[in-house]
Design an enzyme around this catalytic site. Structure first.
Site, mmCIF file in Angstrom:
data_model
loop_
_atom_site.group_PDB
_atom_site.id
_atom_site.type_symbol
_atom_site.label_atom_id
_atom_site.label_comp_id
_atom_site.label_asym_id
_atom_site.label_seq_id
_atom_site.Cartn_x
_atom_site.Cartn_y
_atom_site.Cartn_z
ATOM 1 N N HIS A 184 16.971 48.598 -0.263
ATOM 2 C CA HIS A 184 17.944 47.982 -1.347
ATOM 3 C C HIS A 184 19.214 48.145 -1.063
ATOM 4 O O HIS A 184 19.509 49.368 -0.702
ATOM 5 C CB HIS A 184 17.420 48.452 -2.503
ATOM 6 N N HIS A 224 29.249 46.007 -1.690
ATOM 7 C CA HIS A 224 28.590 46.538 -2.869
ATOM 8 C C HIS A 224 29.543 47.321 -3.818
ATOM 9 O O HIS A 224 29.317 48.522 -3.708
ATOM 10 C CB HIS A 224 27.312 47.314 -2.445
#
Length: 288
Positions: A3, A80
């Site tokens: 992930h 991110h």
């Protein structure tokens, strides 16, 4: 699968990503580098780079792409919250492994795009062509893709692209062929209920399917554990329950397909998922 696969490297000197809410932008503008160091503890969901992940057995990569504000070179970065490495560097690192291991196959899932215009997508598509060339498998029906088929065609890369651009390029698989339902919870029990329900509801033909064994911190969780970070506050504590769920799964059309996690080196996540494949062989023995 991993992930936020690229988050092993987060550049604390970079600006905050364009997708971040105003509260985060303001927090960083007031506290600067200190704020980014704290953010990194919550944004980094992996510690191993692409080569190490591949060596350990990871074959699915969750990729999120962004432009940088006011960047004269129009570079593309993994992102991110804060920016990570340049996309071309990550793609080349994966390609080096594939060249050395011609029977290995990877899934590259480009599922979030931030601050990207049409020409940025064109740049990324060209980058994929230049890096992987004929290693990429054109989009066909998911159930037609066997390892035997890929080996015969010498394909090693399936690229999933969550944008209408995918419809214009033969080697881009549409994003809806790689659904990844997201539980969005900090509670391991709720996560497991969600994972179980989503497997029951998945379409059996025509697409791949991701089970995200991932807990998502709320703002209050971050405030309480601000200095310790995601791994210590959430992932390690929930690991036994999450791994118990993984161990009891069955692969195949009505079961799990791809499983992703944070900090894939923790526990025996990778070996447990790989071992699930042997249950497929057992199932075939039962039916013959």
């Amino acid at each position: 699968g991993s992930h936020d696969s690229f988050s092993f490297y987060i550049d604390e000197a970079s600006p905050v990503g364009p997708e971040q809410p105003e509260t985060v932008q303001n927090f960083v503008s007031v506290f600067g580098t200190v704020a980014k160091k704290l953010m990194r503890k919550w944004l980094a969901t992996q510690t191993m780079n692409f080569t190490s992940q591949l060596g350990a057995g990871i074959r699915y990569f969750d990729l999120r792409i962004s432009t940088k504000p006011r960047d004269p070179d129009n570079e593309l970065y993994f992102a991110h919250g804060l920016f990570s490495a340049k996309v071309n560097e990550g793609l080349e690192e994966i390609n080096a492994f594939l060249t050395d291991h011609p029977k290995e196959v990877v899934f590259l899932d480009f599922n979030h795009f931030y601050g990207m215009q049409k020409y940025h997508h064109e740049k990324l598509v060209q980058m994929l062509k230049d890096t992987y060339g004929n290693k990429m498998c054109p989009a066909i029906f998911a159930h037609e893709v066997s390892l035997q088929y890929l080996w015969e065609k010498e394909h090693q890369v399936l690229v999933f692209y969550h944008s209408p651009v995918a419809l214009e390029v033969p080697f881009l698989w549409p994003g809806q062929m790689m659904p990844a339902p997201w539980a969005n919870t900090t509670d391991p029990e709720k996560l497991i209920q969600f994972l179980q329900a989503s497997i029951t509801e998945r379409r059996k033909k025509g697409s791949f399917f991701i089970s995200q064994v991932v807990l998502t911190p709320k703002a209050s969780t971050v405030v309480k554990g601000v200095a310790s970070g995601l791994r210590e506050t959430i992932t390690e504590r929930a690991l036994p329950a999450m791994m118990q769920w993984v161990r009891t799964q069955k692969p195949g059309e009505s079961g799990v397909n791809i499983i992703t996690a944070d900090f894939v080196e923790l526990g025996d996540f990778i070996s447990t998922v790989i071992n699930l494949n042997y249950a497929l062989d057992e199932g075939e023995d039962d039916t013959t």
